[in-house]
Design an enzyme around this catalytic site. Structure first.
Site, PDB file in Angstrom:
ATOM      1  N   ASP A   6       0.831  -1.200   0.000  1.00  0.00           N
ATOM      2  CA  ASP A   6       0.000   0.000   0.000  1.00  0.00           C
ATOM      3  C   ASP A   6       0.867   1.252   0.000  1.00  0.00           C
ATOM      4  OD1 ASP A   6      -2.348  -1.339   0.024  1.00  0.00           O
ATOM      5  OD2 ASP A   6      -2.752  -1.076   2.158  1.00  0.00           O
ATOM      6  N   LYS A  15      -2.586   4.428  -3.985  1.00  0.00           N
ATOM      7  CA  LYS A  15      -2.965   5.491  -4.911  1.00  0.00           C
ATOM      8  C   LYS A  15      -1.717   6.012  -5.598  1.00  0.00           C
ATOM      9  CE  LYS A  15      -7.011   7.233  -2.461  1.00  0.00           C
ATOM     10  NZ  LYS A  15      -7.031   6.425  -1.262  1.00  0.00           N
ATOM     11  N   MET A  25      -9.107   7.691   9.658  1.00  0.00           N
ATOM     12  CA  MET A  25      -9.642   8.320   8.437  1.00  0.00           C
ATOM     13  C   MET A  25     -10.721   9.344   8.785  1.00  0.00           C
ATOM     14  SD  MET A  25      -9.839   4.938   5.993  1.00  0.00           S
ATOM     15  CE  MET A  25     -10.347   3.757   7.236  1.00  0.00           C
TER      16      MET A  25
HETATM   17  N1  SAH Z   1      -4.641  -0.759   8.768  1.00  0.00           N
HETATM   18  C1  SAH Z   1      -4.220   0.566   9.231  1.00  0.00           C
HETATM   19  C2  SAH Z   1      -5.302   1.589   9.024  1.00  0.00           C
HETATM   20  C3  SAH Z   1      -5.631   1.825   7.574  1.00  0.00           C
HETATM   21  S1  SAH Z   1      -6.811   3.088   7.336  1.00  0.00           S
HETATM   22  C4  SAH Z   1      -3.813   0.459  10.697  1.00  0.00           C
HETATM   23  O1  SAH Z   1      -4.033  -0.573  11.324  1.00  0.00           O
HETATM   24  O2  SAH Z   1      -3.238   1.424  11.215  1.00  0.00           O
HETATM   25  C5  SAH Z   1      -5.762   4.485   7.103  1.00  0.00           C
HETATM   26  C6  SAH Z   1      -5.852   5.385   8.311  1.00  0.00           C
HETATM   27  O3  SAH Z   1      -5.026   4.874   9.355  1.00  0.00           O
HETATM   28  C7  SAH Z   1      -5.349   6.794   8.102  1.00  0.00           C
HETATM   29  O4  SAH Z   1      -6.319   7.601   7.496  1.00  0.00           O
HETATM   30  C8  SAH Z   1      -5.085   7.209   9.521  1.00  0.00           C
HETATM   31  O5  SAH Z   1      -6.281   7.496  10.204  1.00  0.00           O
HETATM   32  C9  SAH Z   1      -4.521   5.938  10.108  1.00  0.00           C
HETATM   33  N2  SAH Z   1      -3.057   5.879  10.047  1.00  0.00           N
HETATM   34  C10 SAH Z   1      -2.306   4.955   9.449  1.00  0.00           C
HETATM   35  N3  SAH Z   1      -0.996   5.211   9.627  1.00  0.00           N
HETATM   36  C11 SAH Z   1      -0.928   6.327  10.389  1.00  0.00           C
HETATM   37  C12 SAH Z   1       0.145   7.095  10.928  1.00  0.00           C
HETATM   38  N4  SAH Z   1       1.416   6.753  10.748  1.00  0.00           N
HETATM   39  N5  SAH Z   1      -0.164   8.176  11.657  1.00  0.00           N
HETATM   40  C13 SAH Z   1      -1.441   8.520  11.895  1.00  0.00           C
HETATM   41  N6  SAH Z   1      -2.484   7.840  11.395  1.00  0.00           N
HETATM   42  C14 SAH Z   1      -2.237   6.757  10.657  1.00  0.00           C
END
Ligand code: SAH
Length: 283
Positions: A50, A72, A186
């Site tokens: 991703d 993306k 998100m």
């Molecule tokens: N599977 C991922 C989440 C995917 S959805 C997990 O477990 O973390 C994507 C969202 O995850 C982003 O919009 C944000 O809200 C959060 N996210 C992922 N990485 C992040 C980071 N390093 N810092 C802050 N938010 C993060």
């Protein structure tokens, strides 16, 4: 291939041809990848990752491995979820050793469940390697324990938008009443709407909120604000995605537990931000 000598001795599983390993990469800092994840990177000959996966993690891959960016891409729409899942099926059927690498944990708002389901429906053998999710590990990185005995016995993880891009049809009233700590993935685009719904559910306007952007990465940013001010302050600070929002008194603990600031020499802001007036470990 056995290239696992950099890993501590353990019976590391082999990623066999025709298999797909669905793996979480953690929130960003390469050190937050699991050892199973590292083993997978060494063994895979095809890595489908991703956009959120840190390139420094991909640099640990077998140099001969093919890398496919399923995220993306600038100016182009992101591939459809179904296309990604079917591509994984095709790669497995072609006898590749496939690593599907996703940000955070693959099963936390990552659509990992859908990919896994498509794979098993097509008879492709899988292994799932959990990862550190942003809503727990990313907050810890910013000095916020996601649970704390003094303030929350429950935590609710929420996604801020559904597949249509709208806020999901959640019972915000029930969430607002039922969970002292709410962690939103998100959520930046709809922060104002979410805050309004929680205020309507009876949450206090001055309830502490922290927004953590790029958690665990060198450019991590943290905004400390309140429920009433969160959307405005985030806009002012130009805080965009990816960010985790946490709502609840536990966010105050950052005033004591911002270990990165302390390590950089900042003074302890408040040893007892919850005002318990006693050492935390006592009764
Ligand atoms: N599977 C991922 C989440 C995917 S959805 C997990 O477990 O973390 C994507 C969202 O995850 C982003 O919009 C944000 O809200 C959060 N996210 C992922 N990485 C992040 C980071 N390093 N810092 C802050 N938010 C993060």
């Amino acid at each position: 291939m056995d290239d696992s000598n950099a890993l501590p001795p353990l019976d590391w599983p082999d990623l066999l041809p025709g298999w797909v390993w669905l793996c979480g990469a953690g929130p960003g800092d390469p050190g937050l990848l699991t050892l199973h994840g590292l083993n997978a990177l060494r063994r895979a000959d095809t890595i489908v990752h991703d956009a959120l996966v840190n390139p420094a993690i991909l640099d640990w891959a077998n140099p001969a491995a093919e890398r496919i960016d399923a995220g993306k891409r600038a100016g182009r729409a992101s591939p459809k979820q179904r296309d990604i899942s079917l591509q994984l099926v095709e790669l497995a059927r072609a006898g590749r050793r496939v690593l599907r690498l996703k940000g955070g944990d693959p099963y936390m708002f990552g659509r990992g469940g859908e990919e896994a389901q498509t794979l098993v429906q097509h008879g492709v053998p899988i292994r799932v390697i959990p990862g550190i999710t942003a809503g727990i590990g990313g907050l810890a990185q910013a000095g916020i324990p996601v649970t704390h005995r003094d303030v929350n016995q429950a935590v609710t993880f929420v996604t801020g938008h559904d597949p249509s891009g709208d806020t999901p049809p959640l019972d915000w009233g029930a969430i607002g009443r039922g969970s002292a700590m709410i962690v939103i993935y998100m959520g930046m685009r709809h922060l104002e709407r979410i805050a309004r719904a929680l205020l309507a559910a009876g949450r206090a306007p001055d309830e502490p909120v922290a927004v953590v952007r790029n958690a665990s990465l060198p450019d991590q940013q943290v905004l400390e604000t309140t429920l009433a001010r969160a959307a405005g302050d985030a806009a002012k600070a130009d805080l965009g995605a990816p960010a985790i929002i946490c709502i609840g008194r536990g966010a105050l603990l950052r005033q004591a537990l911002d270990w990165q600031a302390l390590a950089a020499g900042a003074p302890l802001r408040d040893p007892d931000p919850l005002g318990r007036g006693r050492p935390a470990e006592q009764g």
